[in-house]
Design a protein around this motif. Sequence first.
Motif, mmCIF file in Angstrom:
data_model
loop_
_atom_site.group_PDB
_atom_site.id
_atom_site.type_symbol
_atom_site.label_atom_id
_atom_site.label_comp_id
_atom_site.label_asym_id
_atom_site.label_seq_id
_atom_site.Cartn_x
_atom_site.Cartn_y
_atom_site.Cartn_z
ATOM 1 N N VAL A 172 0.839 -1.205 0.000
ATOM 2 C CA VAL A 172 0.000 0.000 0.000
ATOM 3 C C VAL A 172 0.869 1.249 0.000
ATOM 4 O O VAL A 172 0.619 2.204 -0.757
ATOM 5 N N LEU A 173 1.906 1.249 0.840
ATOM 6 C CA LEU A 173 2.813 2.395 0.878
ATOM 7 C C LEU A 173 3.544 2.557 -0.445
ATOM 8 O O LEU A 173 3.708 3.678 -0.943
ATOM 9 N N ALA A 174 3.978 1.444 -1.035
ATOM 10 C CA ALA A 174 4.671 1.520 -2.320
ATOM 11 C C ALA A 174 3.753 2.080 -3.404
ATOM 12 O O ALA A 174 4.176 2.888 -4.249
ATOM 13 N N ALA A 175 2.478 1.669 -3.379
ATOM 14 C CA ALA A 175 1.523 2.193 -4.361
ATOM 15 C C ALA A 175 1.300 3.683 -4.153
ATOM 16 O O ALA A 175 1.219 4.459 -5.118
ATOM 17 N N GLN A 176 1.219 4.095 -2.891
ATOM 18 C CA GLN A 176 1.055 5.525 -2.605
ATOM 19 C C GLN A 176 2.242 6.324 -3.116
ATOM 20 O O GLN A 176 2.076 7.385 -3.725
ATOM 21 N N ALA A 177 3.430 5.807 -2.840
ATOM 22 C CA ALA A 177 4.636 6.520 -3.279
ATOM 23 C C ALA A 177 4.693 6.612 -4.800
ATOM 24 O O ALA A 177 5.048 7.647 -5.372
ATOM 25 N N ALA A 178 4.322 5.518 -5.484
ATOM 26 C CA ALA A 178 4.332 5.533 -6.950
ATOM 27 C C ALA A 178 3.297 6.501 -7.503
ATOM 28 O O ALA A 178 3.533 7.179 -8.508
ATOM 29 N N THR A 194 2.401 3.011 -14.240
ATOM 30 C CA THR A 194 2.755 1.622 -14.534
ATOM 31 C C THR A 194 3.157 0.894 -13.264
ATOM 32 O O THR A 194 2.749 -0.265 -13.028
ATOM 33 N N GLY A 195 3.944 1.550 -12.431
ATOM 34 C CA GLY A 195 4.346 0.931 -11.175
ATOM 35 C C GLY A 195 3.164 0.701 -10.252
ATOM 36 O O GLY A 195 3.087 -0.334 -9.577
ATOM 37 N N VAL A 196 2.246 1.646 -10.202
ATOM 38 C CA VAL A 196 1.054 1.487 -9.365
ATOM 39 C C VAL A 196 0.249 0.271 -9.804
ATOM 40 O O VAL A 196 -0.170 -0.554 -8.978
ATOM 41 N N LYS A 197 0.034 0.154 -11.092
ATOM 42 C CA LYS A 197 -0.738 -0.975 -11.601
ATOM 43 C C LYS A 197 -0.028 -2.293 -11.311
ATOM 44 O O LYS A 197 -0.675 -3.293 -10.951
ATOM 45 N N ARG A 198 1.290 -2.315 -11.456
ATOM 46 C CA ARG A 198 2.038 -3.548 -11.197
ATOM 47 C C ARG A 198 1.915 -3.973 -9.730
ATOM 48 O O ARG A 198 1.749 -5.160 -9.415
ATOM 49 N N ILE A 199 1.960 -3.000 -8.824
ATOM 50 C CA ILE A 199 1.846 -3.309 -7.397
ATOM 51 C C ILE A 199 0.464 -3.866 -7.069
ATOM 52 O O ILE A 199 0.322 -4.869 -6.363
#
Length: 488
Positions: free
Chosen positions: A122-128, A135-140
Motif C-alpha cells: 500500500v505504501l509503495a503504491a502511494q509513493a508511486a 505503470t508501477g502502481v498498476k504492477r503493485i
Amino acid sequence: MIRLIFRFAVIAALAAGFAWLADHPGSVTIVWKGKEIRTSLAAAVGLAAGAMIILLFLWNLLRRLWRSPRSMGDYLRYRKNRKGYESLSRGIIAAGAGDASSAAKHAAYAGNALADEPLVNVLAAQAAQLKGDRTGVKRIFEAMTKSPDTEVLGLRGLFAEARQAGDIPAARGYAERALALNPRLAWASGAILHLQSMARDWPGAAATLAQQIKSGTATGEEANRKHAAMLAADALGAEDTDPAKALDRAVKAHKLDPALVPASLVAARVHIAQGSPRKAQRVLRETWALSPHPDLAAVLARLKPGDGPEARFERVRDLVQESDGGIEGAVALARAAVPAQRWDVARKALEPYMADRPQARICALMADIEEASGDKGRAREWLARAISAPRDPIWVSDGVASPRWTPVSPVSGEIVPCLWKQPFEMLPEEHTSVAAVPAVTVPGTASTKPITTPVRPIALTRPPDDPGLPDGDGTPESAARRSLATDD
C-alpha cells in the motif's frame, strides 16, 4: 500476586520437609568400589538437591551456548523488523503529507525489511502515485491480487486506476470481481450500479440493487426509490412497443413509489388504451394527492376518449376539490375551464397566483381567457408579461433543468430524484453533460480525478411528461402557448 503466593507455598513446603527430616533422623550408606560412605538422611537430601541445582545450571549454560547463534539471529531479525515498521509508519505519514521522495525511500526500506507485510505494498503504491508512476502502481496492485489476503484491496486499487484512465469496461470488471469475493463491498456494488444506470441497463441495475438490499448496503427507502425510477424508465421505453411490459413495469414502480409521476402516467395511459378507465383514475388520483403535476390532470381529463370539454372540466374539478394541489391544481382547473368556456371559474382559480410576478403559464392562461372574452388588448398585455415572467416548473435533476424526466443525474450519472419545480438553469434538449464515476477513496492511495463519460437524457418516443395528447387542441390557450414559445 499468584506467582508470589506460589513461591511462598514452595518455600513453606521445603521448610516443612526439612523440619520433618530433622524430627525423624536416619542414616544413608553408600558403598562404591569397596568404600563405604555413611551420612545422615538430611545431609544426603541436601547434597542431592545441591547436585540437581548445579546440574540444571550447567544444562542451562550449555543450552544457551548452543542456541547463541540462533538467539543472535532472532535479535537481529527483531531489530530489522522494528526498523522496518518504523519506516513503514514514517512512510505512510510522508505519503499523507505529499512527500513523494521520503515516501519512496521509506517504502523501499520497509519492503526489504518486511517482505510479507501487506501495508508495504500500500505504501509503495502511494509513493508511486505521488511520483506519477502509473505503470508501477498498476504492477503493485496486480501483485496484491495474487494473494488471498490482499486480493480485494488490489482490485479496488486497479478499479481506481482504470477509472482514472477512463477504461470503463476494465473498471467494471474489477468491481465485479471484488463483488464476487465479498458481496458486502459497498464501493463495488455502488460502482456497478452506477455504470449500469449510465448504460440504461435497467434489468442489470435492478439485480445489483436487489443484491445491495440483501447484503444490507442499501436502505429500504432508498432502494425502493431507485428501483421505482428504474422501472419507470423501463416502462417509458416500452410504452409504444410493448404495452403489456410497460404496464407491468409502471404498476410495480407505482407500488414502490406512488408519488412518481412518470410511472403513474404510463400506467394510466395503458389502462385507458385497454379500456380500464377506473384503474387509470385510481392511479392518477393517488399520485396527484402526493405529487401534483399538470400531466396527471390532463390524462384524467381525457379519461374517456370522445368526451367534450364540459366532461373533461368536471373530472378536473372533482380532482382539485378532492386534493387542490396548490398552484398545479389551479393551473389544471383553469386549463380545463377555458375550453368549457367557464371564464369565471378559470379567473377565480388563478387569482391567488396573479399577484407580484405570476409564472409564464399563468400569464398565457390569462391571455387565453381575455382573448376568449373579447378583450384582445388585455390578452396582448398578458402575453407581453409572459415573456419576462418567471419560468414555469420543469423537471430538475441535480440542479440541472431538463424538458424530460430522467432517472439518471446529468451531472453524476447516479440515480437521483428528478423533481418538478422551477429551474435554476435550462437544459437544452440536445444538451449533453459530463458524468463522472463516483470518486472511490482507496486505502493507501492518493486521490485521483474521476473518469468522465457523456450522458444524454433518456431517449424516448414520447417525453415522460407528455400525457400523450396532441400538441394543439384548437383552444385559444394552445395558440397562446405556441406564440409564447415562438417569442422565446
